[in-house]
Design an enzyme around this catalytic site. Structure first.
Site, PDB file in Angstrom:
ATOM      1  N   PRO A 223      40.678  51.362  40.832  1.00  5.84           N
ATOM      2  CA  PRO A 223      39.553  52.065  41.435  1.00  5.84           C
ATOM      3  C   PRO A 223      39.625  51.680  43.071  1.00  5.84           C
ATOM      4  CG  PRO A 223      38.745  50.221  40.311  1.00  5.84           C
ATOM      5  CD  PRO A 223      40.042  50.405  39.784  1.00  5.84           C
ATOM      6  N   ASN A 224      39.491  53.023  43.673  1.00  7.27           N
ATOM      7  CA  ASN A 224      39.045  53.127  45.218  1.00  7.27           C
ATOM      8  C   ASN A 224      40.329  52.748  45.808  1.00  7.27           C
ATOM      9  OD1 ASN A 224      36.307  53.092  44.974  1.00  7.27           O
ATOM     10  ND2 ASN A 224      36.022  50.868  44.145  1.00  7.27           N
TER      11      ASN A 224
ATOM     12  N   ARG B  56      39.485  52.504  53.693  1.00  9.23           N
ATOM     13  CA  ARG B  56      38.672  51.691  53.018  1.00  9.23           C
ATOM     14  C   ARG B  56      38.769  50.245  53.687  1.00  9.23           C
ATOM     15  NH1 ARG B  56      39.902  49.111  47.046  1.00  9.23           N
ATOM     16  NH2 ARG B  56      37.865  47.814  46.900  1.00  9.23           N
TER      17      ARG B  56
ATOM     18  N   TYR C 196      41.976  45.840  53.999  1.00  3.21           N
ATOM     19  CA  TYR C 196      43.189  46.162  53.014  1.00  3.21           C
ATOM     20  C   TYR C 196      44.256  46.994  54.017  1.00  3.21           C
ATOM     21  CZ  TYR C 196      39.805  45.330  49.416  1.00  3.21           C
ATOM     22  OH  TYR C 196      39.030  44.729  48.453  1.00  3.21           O
TER      23      TYR C 196
ATOM     24  N   ASN D  72      47.880  47.213  40.730  1.00  4.42           N
ATOM     25  CA  ASN D  72      46.950  46.704  41.307  1.00  4.42           C
ATOM     26  C   ASN D  72      45.583  47.349  40.586  1.00  4.42           C
ATOM     27  OD1 ASN D  72      45.047  45.973  43.185  1.00  4.42           O
ATOM     28  ND2 ASN D  72      45.920  46.805  45.050  1.00  4.42           N
TER      29      ASN D  72
ATOM     30  N   ALA E 220      39.319  46.306  41.425  1.00  3.93           N
ATOM     31  CA  ALA E 220      38.196  45.535  40.980  1.00  3.93           C
ATOM     32  C   ALA E 220      38.005  45.151  39.469  1.00  3.93           C
ATOM     33  CB  ALA E 220      36.673  45.937  41.199  1.00  3.93           C
TER      34      ALA E 220
ATOM     35  N   HIS F 251      39.138  41.721  38.234  1.00  6.98           N
ATOM     36  CA  HIS F 251      38.148  40.666  37.791  1.00  6.98           C
ATOM     37  C   HIS F 251      37.049  40.865  36.606  1.00  6.98           C
ATOM     38  CE1 HIS F 251      39.559  40.032  41.654  1.00  6.98           C
ATOM     39  NE2 HIS F 251      39.049  41.177  42.312  1.00  6.98           N
TER      40      HIS F 251
ATOM     41  N   ASP G  72      44.777  43.485  27.616  1.00  4.57           N
ATOM     42  CA  ASP G  72      44.943  43.657  26.049  1.00  4.57           C
ATOM     43  C   ASP G  72      46.031  44.780  26.125  1.00  4.57           C
ATOM     44  OD1 ASP G  72      43.633  41.427  25.186  1.00  4.57           O
ATOM     45  OD2 ASP G  72      42.102  42.833  24.511  1.00  4.57           O
TER      46      ASP G  72
ATOM     47  N   GLU H 134      51.389  41.699  39.060  1.00 10.50           N
ATOM     48  CA  GLU H 134      49.941  41.936  39.468  1.00 10.50           C
ATOM     49  C   GLU H 134      50.160  41.957  41.070  1.00 10.50           C
ATOM     50  OE1 GLU H 134      46.996  39.095  37.794  1.00 10.50           O
ATOM     51  OE2 GLU H 134      45.568  39.929  39.691  1.00 10.50           O
TER      52      GLU H 134
ATOM     53  N   HIS I 247      48.121  42.490  44.650  1.00 11.30           N
ATOM     54  CA  HIS I 247      46.760  42.857  45.553  1.00 11.30           C
ATOM     55  C   HIS I 247      47.291  42.739  47.161  1.00 11.30           C
ATOM     56  CE1 HIS I 247      44.403  42.084  42.015  1.00 11.30           C
ATOM     57  NE2 HIS I 247      45.239  41.185  41.546  1.00 11.30           N
ATOM     58  N   LEU I 248      46.627  43.592  47.855  1.00 11.74           N
ATOM     59  CA  LEU I 248      46.835  43.732  49.276  1.00 11.74           C
ATOM     60  C   LEU I 248      46.172  42.486  49.614  1.00 11.74           C
ATOM     61  CD1 LEU I 248      45.546  47.376  48.673  1.00 11.74           C
ATOM     62  CD2 LEU I 248      47.474  46.929  50.250  1.00 11.74           C
ATOM     63  N   SER I 249      45.116  42.214  49.366  1.00 14.49           N
ATOM     64  CA  SER I 249      44.315  41.160  50.020  1.00 14.49           C
ATOM     65  C   SER I 249      44.822  39.592  49.183  1.00 14.49           C
ATOM     66  CB  SER I 249      42.939  41.033  50.100  1.00 14.49           C
ATOM     67  OG  SER I 249      42.302  41.286  48.769  1.00 14.49           O
TER      68      SER I 249
ATOM     69  N   ARG J 195      39.302  34.843  48.777  1.00 16.84           N
ATOM     70  CA  ARG J 195      38.095  35.598  49.168  1.00 16.84           C
ATOM     71  C   ARG J 195      36.941  35.187  48.366  1.00 16.84           C
ATOM     72  NH1 ARG J 195      39.453  41.881  48.672  1.00 16.84           N
ATOM     73  NH2 ARG J 195      37.241  41.970  49.722  1.00 16.84           N
TER      74      ARG J 195
ATOM     75  N   ARG K  62      36.110  37.070  43.237  1.00 14.41           N
ATOM     76  CA  ARG K  62      37.406  37.902  43.352  1.00 14.41           C
ATOM     77  C   ARG K  62      38.432  36.746  43.055  1.00 14.41           C
ATOM     78  NH1 ARG K  62      36.653  42.660  45.507  1.00 14.41           N
ATOM     79  NH2 ARG K  62      34.867  42.929  47.270  1.00 14.41           N
TER      80      ARG K  62
HETATM   81  C1  DQA Z   1      42.417  44.346  45.695  1.00 11.91           C
HETATM   82  C2  DQA Z   1      41.311  43.196  45.714  1.00 11.91           C
HETATM   83  C3  DQA Z   1      40.180  43.587  44.630  1.00 11.91           C
HETATM   84  O1  DQA Z   1      39.153  42.341  44.610  1.00 11.91           O
HETATM   85  C4  DQA Z   1      39.392  44.561  45.159  1.00 11.91           C
HETATM   86  O2  DQA Z   1      38.564  45.023  44.357  1.00 11.91           O
HETATM   87  C5  DQA Z   1      40.297  45.811  45.372  1.00 11.91           C
HETATM   88  C6  DQA Z   1      41.599  45.665  45.885  1.00 11.91           C
HETATM   89  C7  DQA Z   1      43.531  44.146  46.478  1.00 11.91           C
HETATM   90  O3  DQA Z   1      44.384  44.895  46.355  1.00 11.91           O
HETATM   91  O4  DQA Z   1      43.488  43.293  47.338  1.00 11.91           O
HETATM   92  O5  DQA Z   1      40.108  46.827  44.913  1.00 11.91           O
HETATM   93  O6  DQA Z   1      42.955  44.568  44.308  1.00 11.91           O
END
Ligand code: DQA
Length: 150
Positions: free
Chosen positions: A9-10, A17, A22, A73, A76, A79, A86, A97, A99-101, A106, A110
């Site tokens: 999502p997002n 964003r 990010y 990725n 959210a 978390h 599963d 897995e 993650h950009l951040s 953080r 997170r």
């Molecule tokens: C994220 C980190 C998550 O905590 C956040 O909700 C995201 C992006 C990242 O790529 O850093 O949507 O997965």
């Protein structure tokens, strides 16, 4: 070899964003770079992005017998969702897995990942470059396994 690239999502809003966290690279730009790396490595990439968790679970289920592994990725849902882990386990799909951040640096909410215990590896904190690093690592790991499938 086929690899799924799953974004949650997002992440469709990358570029606008929270760029201080990010970056300004869009998801389309990330996917275009991955296409180049995929061509270099000789792998085919299947891209998707979801703002509904059930649809992402179905996409993971549909990976069965179709791809050898995945980059994910989960945004959210990382978390919150045991169901995503599963789903990967249900179809025995190796995943990295991404993650950009650096989620460990953080807010406390997170720092826990429901996906991490099932992941082949985790790449976090390299921004958009993390996808490329994760793809190279995943392909190398899968290539080391005889009969990786997909
Ligand atoms: C994220 C980190 C998550 O905590 C956040 O909700 C995201 C992006 C990242 O790529 O850093 O949507 O997965």
């Amino acid at each position: 070899m086929r690899i799924a690239v799953l974004n949650g999502p997002n992440l469709n809003l990358l570029g606008i964003r929270e760029p201080a966290i990010y970056g300004r690279t869009t998801l389309a730009e990330i996917e275009a770079r991955l296409e180049e790396v995929g061509a270099e490595l000789g792998v085919t990439l299947l891209f998707s992005q979801f703002n509904e968790e059930g649809r992402m679970i179905e996409a993971i289920q549909n990976c069965h017998g179709v791809v050898a592994g995945a980059l994910v990725n989960a945004g959210a849902w990382t978390h919150t969702s045991l169901a995503l882990r599963d789903a990967f386990a249900a179809v025995s799909l190796p995943y990295v897995e991404v993650h950009l951040s650096n989620i460990q640096a953080r807010e406390p909410e997170r720092r826990h990942s429901w996906l991490a215990p099932g992941a082949l590896a985790i790449v976090a904190g390299f921004g958009a470059d993390g996808y490329e690093l994760a793809l190279r690592g995943l392909v190398r790991a899968l290539s080391a396994v005889p009969d990786a499938g997909g």
